[in-house]
Write an enzyme that holds these catalytic residues in place. Structure first.
Site, PDB file in Angstrom:
ATOM      1  N   CYS C 118      -2.467  30.876   8.739  1.00  0.00           N
ATOM      2  CA  CYS C 118      -3.003  31.609   7.595  1.00  0.00           C
ATOM      3  C   CYS C 118      -1.820  32.093   6.779  1.00  0.00           C
ATOM      4  O   CYS C 118      -0.972  32.833   7.296  1.00  0.00           O
ATOM      5  CB  CYS C 118      -3.840  32.779   8.113  1.00  0.00           C
ATOM      6  SG  CYS C 118      -4.161  34.002   6.837  1.00  0.00           S
ATOM      7  N   GLU C 153       3.899  19.659   2.774  1.00  0.00           N
ATOM      8  CA  GLU C 153       2.593  19.491   2.147  1.00  0.00           C
ATOM      9  C   GLU C 153       1.737  20.761   2.259  1.00  0.00           C
ATOM     10  O   GLU C 153       0.649  20.739   2.819  1.00  0.00           O
ATOM     11  CB  GLU C 153       1.856  18.317   2.793  1.00  0.00           C
ATOM     12  CG  GLU C 153       2.527  16.970   2.542  1.00  0.00           C
ATOM     13  CD  GLU C 153       1.797  15.795   3.179  1.00  0.00           C
ATOM     14  OE1 GLU C 153       0.961  16.031   4.056  1.00  0.00           O
ATOM     15  OE2 GLU C 153       2.068  14.647   2.789  1.00  0.00           O
ATOM     16  N   GLU C 305       8.065  10.863   0.933  1.00  0.00           N
ATOM     17  CA  GLU C 305       7.369  10.072   1.943  1.00  0.00           C
ATOM     18  C   GLU C 305       6.624   8.929   1.281  1.00  0.00           C
ATOM     19  O   GLU C 305       5.975   9.106   0.262  1.00  0.00           O
ATOM     20  CB  GLU C 305       6.322  10.905   2.706  1.00  0.00           C
ATOM     21  CG  GLU C 305       6.868  12.020   3.546  1.00  0.00           C
ATOM     22  CD  GLU C 305       5.739  12.729   4.314  1.00  0.00           C
ATOM     23  OE1 GLU C 305       4.635  12.157   4.428  1.00  0.00           O
ATOM     24  OE2 GLU C 305       5.961  13.851   4.768  1.00  0.00           O
ATOM     25  N   PHE C 355      -0.252   5.275  14.778  1.00  0.00           N
ATOM     26  CA  PHE C 355      -0.601   4.046  14.060  1.00  0.00           C
ATOM     27  C   PHE C 355      -0.223   4.108  12.583  1.00  0.00           C
ATOM     28  O   PHE C 355      -0.610   3.241  11.807  1.00  0.00           O
ATOM     29  CB  PHE C 355      -2.078   3.706  14.250  1.00  0.00           C
ATOM     30  CG  PHE C 355      -2.384   3.312  15.672  1.00  0.00           C
ATOM     31  CD1 PHE C 355      -1.818   2.169  16.209  1.00  0.00           C
ATOM     32  CD2 PHE C 355      -3.185   4.098  16.477  1.00  0.00           C
ATOM     33  CE1 PHE C 355      -2.062   1.811  17.528  1.00  0.00           C
ATOM     34  CE2 PHE C 355      -3.431   3.740  17.790  1.00  0.00           C
ATOM     35  CZ  PHE C 355      -2.869   2.594  18.320  1.00  0.00           C
TER      36      PHE C 355
END
Lengths: 670, 670, 670
Positions: C118, C153, C305, C355
């Protein structure tokens, strides 16, 4: 007891929700000027004013409302004064979190929107009653007051612990003892037997299918709990102003309240109606809601809310093409409305509904919308003769909320079958035949109806079954849809697959199995005069006894089984329809049943898209089509006069797209 | 240890769940009369009787059950007696809310339905064990008792704090220390390293992708926790009645329980099976579940629940066309069932499943459904010779729940790829070739199988990899689907992209990249004898080493890459299929692999839609088609006799729609 | 203040997220060997290392990181060192559950994934700051350190009680008093007036539409609360290493952060970009994100990225066809990136993103993927001359997060209208015309732009309205989409329907009503030079004043109304587009407006699918098509040299599928 006539006094009421607290006082004067220009007679004030009237617990700030009511009165605008109890102020949820509803999962439903109260909360009820009493004490004698409006679109559900306690008390009253409850709910199934009242809870989030009896009773309870909130306020008002009628506005075709029980507690029945202008069946839907509301009211009623243009709560909100607002307003009058009102007078600039249209839109008094509002106000004045008159109907659709509630649970033969869908399909078929239709409770006296239709009443009490049988035995015509009468009052499947009384009445030996149809699946059936048609949603392995087949299924596993049957019973006739016929077939079928029952449409030879309704001696003609239509008039040597234009019409009239005429009886020409 | 023979005693068991507590005692006598008429041998009693047996904590009300069991025994009906622990009474959740499950979000799952218990709750376990012990003490010696039925369709998951504590204990046992757990779960990723056991929780609602190791272990734990509930009850029963077999019924093809581990703990393996009558692949699905259940049982098994007609938990619930209930019942016998039972004996009139069909439907004993139930009972009596015989299978599909669990997590190459979908597609291809198929664990001894198929085992342990290689090396034929062997036991991707052992076994140099296909997307591939076919779900940039291409992709980015390869390895052959071929191609491919492995279908020259299975010396022929079919019989000079009719058949038989024959071996004619 | 040049030092940075804690130290040496081989210059270390760096509260385990940084430095690899605060260790959520976010329903968002904090939690903030300070103290002087990477992010939202207290403090700062807040939020609507600050909460789960002002301010607050987390860490870093630039990586086109406010606080702006290789508009989307990021940065920026192959968080995750990874990397450089990085260096074997592809995939250094990574590294070295140069743009799209936030609430005219959809459609039209486009805040100085496009800015402040008017008045060309300028800063609808300033600027008398279009619905419009085209999403009953119609609606209720208008205003021109024209029409329309404004594409005569961008004197040509294209070059007597190949090109070049050229200016040949 007071009634709608005490408010109308011979006029069609015209107005809307007026929320002056959203605007500076300077705008109020302008509002009254524009109301007068628009022909507004009556506004509803204070529906969402609680936080303004009681800014903190126990405080009262009524001065501004004094000024509003006085200004309105000076301007000749009458008032339907609301209790503000639909939307408690933030302080209530903040100081008394136990007044906030909880959903099935126990999640709190917070303030910041509206309707955040638990109907079982004594704290909410107490505060609601006190503000109601104070409003009544202060304004009960105000000369502009014509009606009370309690709450708003009641419908909040709650699953909290307080609700659980209240539910238990309600169940004790209903069942007396736990044994009766266990019996009624069938708790022997899945080890659900209750050993003490304290164990009983609302049907909360569970692993799998909820007990159907518990679910059904919880819907009954919730409707009753909300109704207690209404009646408590109503009683406080009635005690102080016995001459002023009290109403609360229904959602249209709403599952959450037992419409018959609620209507019985109101002096005036009112409804909110927002058909989607893009819905090709919007007019039929409107007619259904209007017929249902009139039936609940037992006479004239109030269109409390509609939209001048778009609403803002659909995914895509369409405005009303030119003429549609007028057309639908007059449709309501045709079907018994003595009041045509809007949400809301002046479109908000802020808040959750600022993109919901208003009578005075953002663009202001020079907008097209406001011009149309004024034109409608002027026309409604011409319809004064209509006020208080009846809408005669000799066909009835039976509807019961308890049955509806039982069918919305999971674990049914088909989740595609919906009571609302069937009601709409059947009512629309009758409406398209211009057969004016009432709605009635299954226990109602049906003797005056030539035709009674039951699109679907899954749950039928013994009394209802006897009532239907007596009606047909005495000469009535009943048309009954599938999955009707399957369960008793407790949602207990009646023994033998089909109840003994229904077997006799409908001439059915047995229904071996239900074959519900998938989404997109259709059967083909064929009958002598019905021809070939498609049926959706449902089919049955139906074995008649005395009934004659009217149409049979062609092809598939049920090839040759009857799809529609007709049974002579007593001096009457009962039809049974085991699928949902496509619209033209359902129309033909109900039309034929009506014809055999001696029931004629409101007007013969009507072109498609034109609706004709008699209200008292007045003939309303409404063209819902987008192309002009020519309507032959019933013969009248001296013609008929359109109340809206004063023009006389003789053998036929031409109705442009969305046009309306209200033709006075010939004698009124004299 | 007792087994199914102790219950069957040479008969096919026939019956269903019997819930007398839902009915007045007067009905019980009627029940027994009708059971006898229907040929019922055995009923399952008490599955949901907890609240009746223990109306309040510690109380016991067994008298009614005494009467039921005595009545049944007098009527010659044997009993599979259930522990009632699947559905605790309301008092448990009310007095001990900590026994109620909580979902990933912490939401309580309440009573009012069924299955509302946390498998980790000591309070639940304690109560469950005590009622089980008391039932065993009281009825262990009852002459009608033939089998114990523990719980029901175990599968409730819980994420509560008690579960967290239990999960931690389970993890301590699995990993010993936290370092091993951190290593196994790869907690170095995203800063998830655990510093103390107390920090570990079930995989609750989180912001984004859950740690895969945690998710996988939680599924393992949950299966084990439920299994502990089962074994605790089983042990209590076995201690008291060592001669009575114990079972619990599986959901069909259910992800929630490790089917191999569970089956190992049961004396008798049983399953519930409800194919959708409208599903065109329902018969193949049924065969899969039956093959899997037989493989779990290692021999004959119990069809514990099926439906006489429709169920009530689908969106649309279809009845079974005439003949289908019989056909599917006999299919189960063909594939190893020694018991054919229904949920439930008498259709309920109340409760969540009152629209689920019963052997005695609402319409009662004169209904078509009950007539069919009786006919089936009579036929099953004729199948007594079949009881206890084996279903020989020389093909096996490898399946492992742990691998399934690893593939249902988010964050995989394609969410469209589902273990169940691939199992169904591959099994169906073999079934349509009438190649009777077992299922086996990847560690199982495979030497007796001519063909082993691996539709997809994403997770393969070292032991499994070695096992596969050894099998092929020793002459076996393996057909392996894509995305197999990618991860080790901890869901850790094996180094190098494709594991070294798999590279050798399959003759693959490397898989450069997976190219999963979108919904609705298909590739085209072509092979010499396979012809052109479509593939869906998956494709790969596959580079073979020793393998020869069987089919190549045509067009697109992967033009020319092999889609199917075939590798000689040791004395055997390994195939690899890097897409999901369309059904005809998959059938051709598996058929060819079988043929090369010397494996012939159950019967040559079978028309489409006809299933042939050998059970011991008996040949079951089942026509799933809706048109008659002619089946050439294996030569037998004196013909073969249909056990169901006693009629002899010679060179061929004609099977009408949904018809079944059970042909006895020629020598039995002598 | 330091900037990107302090990190690039004349090179295009190349690398990715490096998470050595996922691997044994033996692998680290291999990593550095491979990094060197691949041409990696810079890696980002420690983004998710918190649990490793601080295994329990207050503990520090930095030794491993010392070794990692030293190894990298010895290997010549520079470091962007991350604060690990995006993902707190499990101990934080376990010991301080109040640091865990709660969603709108109050459900706790647990650890076990990432981002579970938070932003308002003092406990979280305190711990985050302390680890940041310790990292800066320890590594601030490390010779390999070139940049700080804070968090990751940012975007976690929270509705907990701590957040509520923080929200109140933020609101007090914004509004001073409650009256101003009540006024700004329009709490007179629905009885929402707040009487004390303590009543105010985040917009939690409610019954119906949330107050729009509350919802908008909560988005503003959340962006600011997260930004406080960032700036607190940045300040700690800047105080210790004033010469090292600080960044945090944005999600691409992300709604959760006010991109203008955040960029202003960063020394270097960086973004993550993951277009779907299967999306036919992926290249246009990439260009948009790159243009937006460059505009936020005001110059060169960092591609922090991207993926070497597939990601793992889509439903189906597609790899990149050969050449696409290079093409998109160079597209970023063309549009201003001075750094091309990946998530992540070495593909994980465990965890939620195993993956997700890596620069070193599971298949290792001999894989095709790693080979391509190395090739790109070599090429980027050749692009050193480009570093630090500008991308000139004379067109701008105005974008404002506050307006976006206001449009994502419910209760709007159409839920189909999305800011992102309109931004993408308009930007793509300009991109397809090779009109290089900046993004700008509505308050920005627009004087240098020849063309300004406003796809949709529902909310426009007074300052923005004045800015737009001044821009056009001074000769600018503005093209403005529908539903623009409707509301003021508080989401209060501007009086009169259309704001007075907009009426003048756009030459509109009034918009009578909005007619939003349904999903799948299209209008037809026609204009002289535009021809006939379809429009979707929206239409209007638009009445121009001074504007001339450019295209008119054909048919339907709005037949003849203008769909596109053009207004001379001051010395400039303003266009208004009341629908979303189909792509070719929007392209034609914006192309015409640009042409009239004297704005030419980057290169004339470009074939479809070829993108041309000038960066400083360098001309980037990128063929996004799958077929070769021939591109005519701007005349240059001595030709132009491709920096990537060193080859000179003269009148035209041929670009194969996915080919890229970076042509140096002619003078550089001298």
């Amino acid at each position: 007891m007071p009634d709608l006539n005490d408010a109308t006094r011979g006029r069609v009421l015209y107005g809307g929700d007026y929320n002056p607290e959203q605007w500076p006082e300077s705008v109020w004067h302008d509002d009254i000027r524009l109301m007068r220009r628009a022909g507004v007679t009556t506004v509803t004030v204070g529906v969402f004013s609680w936080a303004r009237l009681e800014p903190r617990p126990g405080a009262r700030d009524f001065d501004w409302l004094d000024r509003v009511l006085d200004l309105l009165h000076e301007g000749g605008i009458e008032v339907c004064l609301a209790t503000p109890t639909a939307s408690p102020p933030p302080w209530m949820g903040s100081r008394h979190p136990e007044t906030l509803p909880r959903d099935e999962s126990g999640t709190v439903v917070w303030y910041g929107s509206r309707n955040q109260f638990c109907a079982s909360s004594p704290v909410y009820r107490d505060h609601a009653l006190r503000i109601t009493e104070d409003l009544a004490d202060r304004y009960g004698g105000h000369p502009g007051l014509r009606m009370w409006h309690v709450g708003n679109e009641y419908g909040t559900h709650c699953w909290c612990d307080e609700t659980a306690r209240h539910f238990r008390r309600w169940l004790r009253t209903r069942y007396g003892g736990l044994d009766a409850l266990n019996e009624a709910w069938g708790t022997a199934f899945w080890s659900q037997r209750y050993d003490s009242w304290e164990e009983i809870i609302p049907p909360r989030r569970a692993q799998y299918l909820i007990n159907p009896g518990q679910a059904l009773d919880f819907r009954r309870f919730t409707s009753d709990a909300l109704l207690e909130c209404f009646t408590a306020e109503r009683d406080a008002l009635a005690a102080r102003t016995p001459h002023i009628p009290v109403t609360t506005n229904f959602h249209p075709l709403f599952i959450g309240q037992d419409g018959w029980a609620w209507a019985a507690e109101e002096d005036v029945v009112s409804v909110d109606l927002y058909p989607d202008p893009k819905d090709p069946h919007a007019a039929a839907y409107g007619a259904l809601v209007q017929d249902l509301t009139r039936s609940q009211a037992g006479g004239p009623w109030v269109l409390m809310e509609q939209a001048a243009g778009p609403v803002n709560w659909r995914g895509v909100n369409h405005p009303k093409p030119h003429g549609l607002m007028r057309l639908w307003s007059l449709q309501a009058v045709a079907r018994g409305a003595d009041a045509v009102c809007f949400f809301q007078w002046r479109q908000s600039r802020q808040g959750g509904e600022k993109f919901h249209s208003g009578m005075v839109p953002h663009a202001g008094e020079h907008s097209r919308t406001f011009a149309r509002v004024g034109e409608l106000g002027a026309e409604l004045r011409e319809l004064a003769p209509v006020v208080g008159t009846d809408v005669p109907a000799r066909a009835a659709i039976l509807h019961d909320w308890h049955s509806w509630w039982a069918t919305v649970q999971d674990g049914r033969p088909s989740s595609l079958v919906s009571c609302e869908r069937l009601l709409r399909a059947w009512h629309q078929a009758l409406w398209e035949r211009n057969l004016t239709t009432d709605f009635a409770h299954p226990h109602a006296d049906l003797t005056d109806y030539a035709l009674v239709a039951v699109p679907q009443l899954y749950l039928l009490t013994d009394e209802a079954l006897d009532n239907l049988a007596a009606y047909v035995r005495g000469g009535g015509t009943l048309v009954c849809g599938f999955f009707t009468g399957v369960a008793d009052e407790d949602d207990r499947v009646r023994p033998g697959g089909v109840d003994r009384r229904l077997r006799g009445l409908l001439g059915i030996r047995t229904v071996h199995e239900w074959w519900p149809l998938d989404e997109g699946e259709a059967l083909t059936a064929e009958g002598a005069w019905l021809g070939a048609f498609h049926g959706t949603l449902w089919s049955e392995d139906l074995e008649p006894s005395t009934a004659e087949p009217v149409a049979r299924i062609k092809g598939g596993e049920l090839d040759g089984r009857p799809a529609v049957i007709r049974n002579a019973y007593g001096t009457g006739t009962a039809w049974y329809v085991s699928t949902l016929p496509e619209p033209t077939a359902l129309r033909a079928l109900l039309g034929r049943a009506a014809e055999e029952a001696g029931l004629a449409p409101a007007l013969p030879g009507l072109p498609e898209g034109v609706e004709a309704v008699w209200r008292g001696p007045y003939l309303f003609l409404l063209n819902h089509g987008r192309t002009p239509a020519v309507v032959p008039l019933p013969s009248a040597p001296s013609g008929r006069t359109d109340l809206l234009t004063g023009r006389a019409h003789h053998t036929s009239v031409r109705l442009d797209r969305f046009a309306v005429m209200v033709l006075a009886p010939p004698e009124s020409l004299a």
